[in-house]
Design an enzyme around this catalytic site. Sequence first.
Site, PDB file in Angstrom:
ATOM      1  N   CYS A 299       1.262   7.000  -2.386  1.00  0.00           N
ATOM      2  CA  CYS A 299       0.485   6.715  -1.171  1.00  0.00           C
ATOM      3  C   CYS A 299      -0.984   6.424  -1.466  1.00  0.00           C
ATOM      4  O   CYS A 299      -1.590   5.532  -0.861  1.00  0.00           O
ATOM      5  CB  CYS A 299       0.621   7.845  -0.165  1.00  0.00           C
ATOM      6  SG  CYS A 299       0.340   9.494  -0.833  1.00  0.00           S
ATOM      7  N   ASP A 422      -0.935   4.310   8.012  1.00  0.00           N
ATOM      8  CA  ASP A 422      -0.024   5.191   7.282  1.00  0.00           C
ATOM      9  C   ASP A 422       0.535   4.503   6.035  1.00  0.00           C
ATOM     10  O   ASP A 422       1.355   3.589   6.129  1.00  0.00           O
ATOM     11  CB  ASP A 422       1.124   5.625   8.205  1.00  0.00           C
ATOM     12  CG  ASP A 422       1.945   6.748   7.600  1.00  0.00           C
ATOM     13  OD1 ASP A 422       1.632   7.175   6.467  1.00  0.00           O
ATOM     14  OD2 ASP A 422       2.904   7.194   8.255  1.00  0.00           O
ATOM     15  N   HIS A 424       2.558   5.794   4.069  1.00  0.00           N
ATOM     16  CA  HIS A 424       3.900   6.330   3.821  1.00  0.00           C
ATOM     17  C   HIS A 424       4.993   5.562   4.562  1.00  0.00           C
ATOM     18  O   HIS A 424       6.174   5.903   4.465  1.00  0.00           O
ATOM     19  CB  HIS A 424       3.961   7.807   4.229  1.00  0.00           C
ATOM     20  CG  HIS A 424       2.811   8.607   3.687  1.00  0.00           C
ATOM     21  ND1 HIS A 424       1.634   8.771   4.392  1.00  0.00           N
ATOM     22  CD2 HIS A 424       2.650   9.257   2.510  1.00  0.00           C
ATOM     23  CE1 HIS A 424       0.802   9.508   3.675  1.00  0.00           C
ATOM     24  NE2 HIS A 424       1.375   9.814   2.537  1.00  0.00           N
TER      25      HIS A 424
END
Length: 464
Positions: A299, A422, A424
Amino acid sequence: MLPLDSEALLFRIKGGINLDGFLNKTDEKGIIKGFSDAISDAIDMVNSQAFILFGVESSLYVCPVSYISTQSPELHENSSCKTILKFVPIETNDYLKKIHKKKTMKIQPLQVVNLELLLEVTTPGSAESVYVLFDKKPQIHFKMTLPIDVVIFANPDDPWGRLLDQVIESISSQLSEMEKCVQRYTKGQTVPIPQPFHFELPGKPTLTTVMYPAGITDEELEPQRKEMHKEFGLDNKPYLRRTMAYTFPSDELMNKYLKNIHQYISLPDTEEFKVHLVHGSYTYHHYLQDGVNDIGWGCAYRALQTIVSWYNFQGYTSINIPTHEEIQKRLVKAGDKSPDFVGSTDWIGSFEIQTVLNTMDITSKILSLQQSSDFLTSARELSEHFDMQGSPIMVGSETLAHVLLGIAWNETTGAVRFLVLDTHYTGEDEWASAVEKGIDWKTEEFWISEGPHNLCMPQRPGGV
């Protein structure tokens, strides 16, 4: 900036106009005069029946001066602009229509009508007189193709004839701007080719076209940009670098990565909050992209990729988006990691991000927050970062990394919302899914479960 819900049609006229002229003198003034004369002749051609428009991927031909077309029974001077949609295909990004309505503002994808400029080699009609001129002075014959690229916004119900008048006026105006570009940047016997670029500017609902000479670096163009910043009332952040030029729908659909996905979600209540956002463009990088399964460890690498993309779009660097392995090699070369780190699936954090940015001559600051409430007390510093620097922020905790793209802050009540990208996200690079799952406004409670955080805040170099 262009509104996302406009019903307007954008007419884009492109094509090459061939300059064909003579130089009586080969010094700088003589060259400039020769090209100015040739451009003046080209403007005359555009204002004559020699100028024709061709509908890209269609059989439509239009003579703007006379309003006559191959579809004259329907497409005539007094018909509406939207009539042309019957005869030419539209360039648009229909994927934006699939974005979930509950999360976003009203979106009406931009509709672009592409027309190609053509000039007849011979003009209609017959010559009544023939003149033969003889000049003993030596002359140099030159040719140059000018890349016309004009954009015009029109209400679908506007008269077609009025639009064609605008087309003639706009192309003539662009040729005049090209003449100014030649006059400014001709050095000795070197004549640059003027190139038009279109930009979105704050407070302007249409595109602004700027003329830059080919072969001249962005650094050399800084004085011109400063003049335009003063003319348009822009602040000291970049807006007009070539890399910041507007991306049309067809180019957008060709991009490998999604760009600026935050612009498609609704802002917090602007009567309650003052909103401070990332300035300029970036691309969205997340888990599983590029065939790399980095779930659980990649990430922060993805956050760094998003940050580097921002520096590229702002014209601060031309470094390619680094792969995971290239990031690891930079850390090894910087002395931060041992050689066996390359090729591993080891996690990195904010300090490693800062180290990699240093290897790219990009400076950054680290802001350490021990608990989620510190995000509230840091609201002023974060707001000032987006106002002054405008870069994405990497937010790293012990196990997760996100990208902060903006903050909404009520200085009176202390309420704050955070625009979080994000890294992820594991879905496809598809607009609806990415906007639905990859970007959102969060409260401070979003950060509670992650413990202490270190924020890597990249700094913007000087210059416009």
